[in-house]
Design a protein around this motif. Structure first.
Motif, PDB file in Angstrom:
ATOM      1  N   MET A  62      35.624 -46.819 -22.908  1.00  0.00           N
ATOM      2  CA  MET A  62      36.226 -46.143 -23.729  1.00  0.00           C
ATOM      3  C   MET A  62      37.768 -46.448 -23.286  1.00  0.00           C
ATOM      4  O   MET A  62      37.922 -46.336 -22.032  1.00  0.00           O
ATOM      5  CB  MET A  62      36.171 -44.613 -23.990  1.00  0.00           C
ATOM      6  N   ALA A  63      38.825 -46.747 -23.976  1.00  0.00           N
ATOM      7  CA  ALA A  63      40.152 -46.966 -23.513  1.00  0.00           C
ATOM      8  C   ALA A  63      40.737 -45.800 -23.033  1.00  0.00           C
ATOM      9  O   ALA A  63      40.440 -44.734 -23.593  1.00  0.00           O
ATOM     10  CB  ALA A  63      40.979 -47.526 -24.726  1.00  0.00           C
ATOM     11  N   LYS A  64      41.433 -45.840 -21.784  1.00  0.00           N
ATOM     12  CA  LYS A  64      42.186 -44.650 -21.533  1.00  0.00           C
ATOM     13  C   LYS A  64      43.477 -44.270 -22.397  1.00  0.00           C
ATOM     14  O   LYS A  64      44.072 -45.226 -22.809  1.00  0.00           O
ATOM     15  CB  LYS A  64      42.765 -44.863 -19.974  1.00  0.00           C
ATOM     16  N   PRO A  65      43.509 -42.854 -22.619  1.00  0.00           N
ATOM     17  CA  PRO A  65      44.659 -42.626 -23.633  1.00  0.00           C
ATOM     18  C   PRO A  65      45.969 -42.921 -23.209  1.00  0.00           C
ATOM     19  O   PRO A  65      46.242 -42.823 -21.954  1.00  0.00           O
ATOM     20  CB  PRO A  65      44.417 -41.171 -23.726  1.00  0.00           C
ATOM     21  N   LYS A  66      46.721 -43.444 -24.121  1.00  0.00           N
ATOM     22  CA  LYS A  66      48.201 -43.919 -23.434  1.00  0.00           C
ATOM     23  C   LYS A  66      49.221 -42.658 -24.055  1.00  0.00           C
ATOM     24  O   LYS A  66      48.786 -41.967 -24.971  1.00  0.00           O
ATOM     25  CB  LYS A  66      48.597 -45.252 -24.091  1.00  0.00           C
ATOM     26  N   ASP A  67      50.453 -42.874 -23.601  1.00  0.00           N
ATOM     27  CA  ASP A  67      51.431 -41.855 -24.358  1.00  0.00           C
ATOM     28  C   ASP A  67      51.207 -40.607 -24.333  1.00  0.00           C
ATOM     29  O   ASP A  67      50.997 -39.820 -25.292  1.00  0.00           O
ATOM     30  CB  ASP A  67      51.626 -42.253 -25.581  1.00  0.00           C
ATOM     31  N   VAL A  68      50.594 -40.045 -22.986  1.00  0.00           N
ATOM     32  CA  VAL A  68      49.913 -38.685 -22.988  1.00  0.00           C
ATOM     33  C   VAL A  68      51.230 -37.855 -22.649  1.00  0.00           C
ATOM     34  O   VAL A  68      51.941 -38.051 -21.975  1.00  0.00           O
ATOM     35  CB  VAL A  68      49.093 -38.580 -22.052  1.00  0.00           C
ATOM     36  N   ILE A  69      51.421 -36.631 -23.275  1.00  0.00           N
ATOM     37  CA  ILE A  69      52.349 -35.602 -22.890  1.00  0.00           C
ATOM     38  C   ILE A  69      51.555 -34.228 -22.485  1.00  0.00           C
ATOM     39  O   ILE A  69      50.498 -33.976 -23.183  1.00  0.00           O
ATOM     40  CB  ILE A  69      53.290 -35.338 -23.878  1.00  0.00           C
ATOM     41  N   ILE A  70      52.220 -33.591 -21.461  1.00  0.00           N
ATOM     42  CA  ILE A  70      51.447 -32.498 -20.911  1.00  0.00           C
ATOM     43  C   ILE A  70      52.352 -31.289 -21.299  1.00  0.00           C
ATOM     44  O   ILE A  70      53.622 -31.171 -21.105  1.00  0.00           O
ATOM     45  CB  ILE A  70      51.233 -32.593 -19.388  1.00  0.00           C
ATOM     46  N   GLY A  71      51.716 -30.351 -22.017  1.00  0.00           N
ATOM     47  CA  GLY A  71      52.417 -29.161 -22.463  1.00  0.00           C
ATOM     48  C   GLY A  71      51.972 -27.982 -21.614  1.00  0.00           C
ATOM     49  O   GLY A  71      50.748 -27.875 -21.154  1.00  0.00           O
ATOM     50  N   VAL A  72      52.804 -27.196 -21.332  1.00  0.00           N
ATOM     51  CA  VAL A  72      52.625 -25.902 -20.394  1.00  0.00           C
ATOM     52  C   VAL A  72      53.217 -24.956 -20.997  1.00  0.00           C
ATOM     53  O   VAL A  72      54.388 -24.904 -21.338  1.00  0.00           O
ATOM     54  CB  VAL A  72      53.035 -26.078 -18.756  1.00  0.00           C
ATOM     55  N   ASP A  73      52.512 -23.503 -20.993  1.00  0.00           N
ATOM     56  CA  ASP A  73      53.122 -22.149 -21.173  1.00  0.00           C
ATOM     57  C   ASP A  73      53.377 -21.367 -20.103  1.00  0.00           C
ATOM     58  O   ASP A  73      52.266 -21.131 -19.588  1.00  0.00           O
ATOM     59  CB  ASP A  73      52.256 -21.725 -22.590  1.00  0.00           C
ATOM     60  N   MET A  74      54.334 -21.022 -19.802  1.00  0.00           N
ATOM     61  CA  MET A  74      54.329 -20.010 -18.620  1.00  0.00           C
ATOM     62  C   MET A  74      54.392 -18.626 -19.086  1.00  0.00           C
ATOM     63  O   MET A  74      55.520 -18.042 -19.247  1.00  0.00           O
ATOM     64  CB  MET A  74      55.854 -20.317 -17.887  1.00  0.00           C
ATOM     65  N   GLY A  75      53.128 -18.153 -19.167  1.00  0.00           N
ATOM     66  CA  GLY A  75      53.183 -16.656 -19.605  1.00  0.00           C
ATOM     67  C   GLY A  75      53.425 -15.774 -18.340  1.00  0.00           C
ATOM     68  O   GLY A  75      53.278 -16.030 -17.192  1.00  0.00           O
TER      69      GLY A  75
END
Ligand SMILES: [Zn+2]
Length: 331
Positions: free
Chosen positions: A1-14
């Motif tokens: 499987m191709a590795k995902p590109k254009d990845v963004i990481i979202g974080v919620d600081m609760g």
């Protein structure tokens, strides 16, 4: 499987937990990580926690570091998105903290720091209950009442970045004291904190209620959404009365923002909306309709519960980061 590109990481600081999503270009969630917030720790220790959590999430998602475009973070407080500075985040104990630059030094990718409610509203607009609308108002009742505006399909931030604070619209002149120090804000009348104050006052006045017992059984010292839900299931009269009053005020709040903006959609988010669904939103909608200045075609304004739950903020952070990256490329 191709590795995902254009990845963004979202974080919620609760204030209780930190939640991370690894998201691909099609907004598919590849991995989730969650850890408790070490409130009381030095800010730098929390930054290290965030960096470690993000690294674990990246490994779990099987994403190459070079394919990560940005880490985008929702913080509960006032922020300067341009410089990544958190002016004030009382739940984390932060004041004028250069969160973005500090995290960037550890992770060495572009970092975006945003207000948590704003990103939650962006999430519901882009991928949740408000999908496809141009004008949307998000109202998130919880400990306080957060809010955010989408105008022309985009987050409306105002000239100082502090737009959308619908929770501090004043609904009762000289009303109860608000978390912001002023009086009579919507937050002081209809947040979970306001509801708890009213429940405790009713109990002190001798009205019968199970709420304190339910809190004790669940080991909670605050009236959480789950406590409220349980009390309602038991038909607790005080809880029902207090909820009804909060819904009335939230209805006035919704009507006020509708009279101002005439949006296509008002999303009610947060824990209570998620747990109670239509039982929570229905009476708010009914009260709002009564106060629309223009009652014509009122059902065209959708007043609905949020759909994304805990993912609203981290997903919205990802969506907003993508918009900002595009803007940067265009410049
Ligand atoms: Zn206030």
């Amino acid at each position: 499987m191709a590795k995902p590109k254009d990845v963004i990481i979202g974080v919620d600081m609760g204030g209780t937990s930190l939640r991370t999503l690894v998201v691909d270009a099609a907004n598919k969630i590849l991995a989730v990580e969650e850890i408790p917030t070490r409130v009381g720790q030095k800010p730098d220790a929390i930054v290290a926690d965030v960096a470690a959590m993000v690294r674990r999430a990246v490994v779990r998602a099987g994403v190459k570091r070079s394919n990560i475009r940005a880490v985008s973070i929702g913080v509960p407080g006032a922020v300067d998105p341009r410089r990544g500075i958190v002016h004030a985040a009382p739940n984390l104990g932060w004041k004028n903290f250069p969160f973005g630059p500090k995290l960037k030094a550890l992770l060495r990718v572009p970092i975006y720091v945003e207000n948590d409610v704003n990103v939650g509203v962006v999430g519901e607009h882009a991928l949740g209950a408000g999908k496809g609308t141009r004008e949307l108002v998000g109202i998130f009742p919880g400990t306080g009442i957060g809010g955010g505006l989408i105008v022309g399909g985009k987050l409306y931030e105002g000239c100082r970045g502090s737009a959308g604070e619908v929770g501090h619209m004043i609904l009762q002149v000289d009303g109860p004291r608000c978390g912001c120090g002023r009086r009579g804000c919507a937050e002081a009348l209809a947040s979970r904190t306001a509801m708890e104050r009213d429940v405790r006052a009713a109990i002190r006045a001798g009205e019968p209620s199970l709420v304190l017992r339910i809190m004790k059984e669940r080991g909670k010292d605050r009236m959480t959404s789950s406590v409220i839900q349980r009390a309602l299931k038991k038909k607790d009269p005080v809880m029902r009365k207090v909820l009804k009053r909060a819904q009335h005020y939230l209805g006035l709040l919704v009507a006020s923002v509708v009279n101002l903006l005439d949006p296509e959609c008002v999303v009610i988010g947060g824990g209570l909306a998620e747990r109670l669904g239509e039982d929570y939103v229905g009476p708010i909608r009914a009260a709002a309709y009564l106060h629309f200045l223009n009652p014509r075609d009122k059902a065209r304004i959708k007043i609905v519960a949020g759909r994304l739950g805990d993912d609203a903020a981290p997903l919205g952070a990802v969506v907003l980061a993508r918009q900002r990256l595009r803007q940067r490329r265009r410049r």
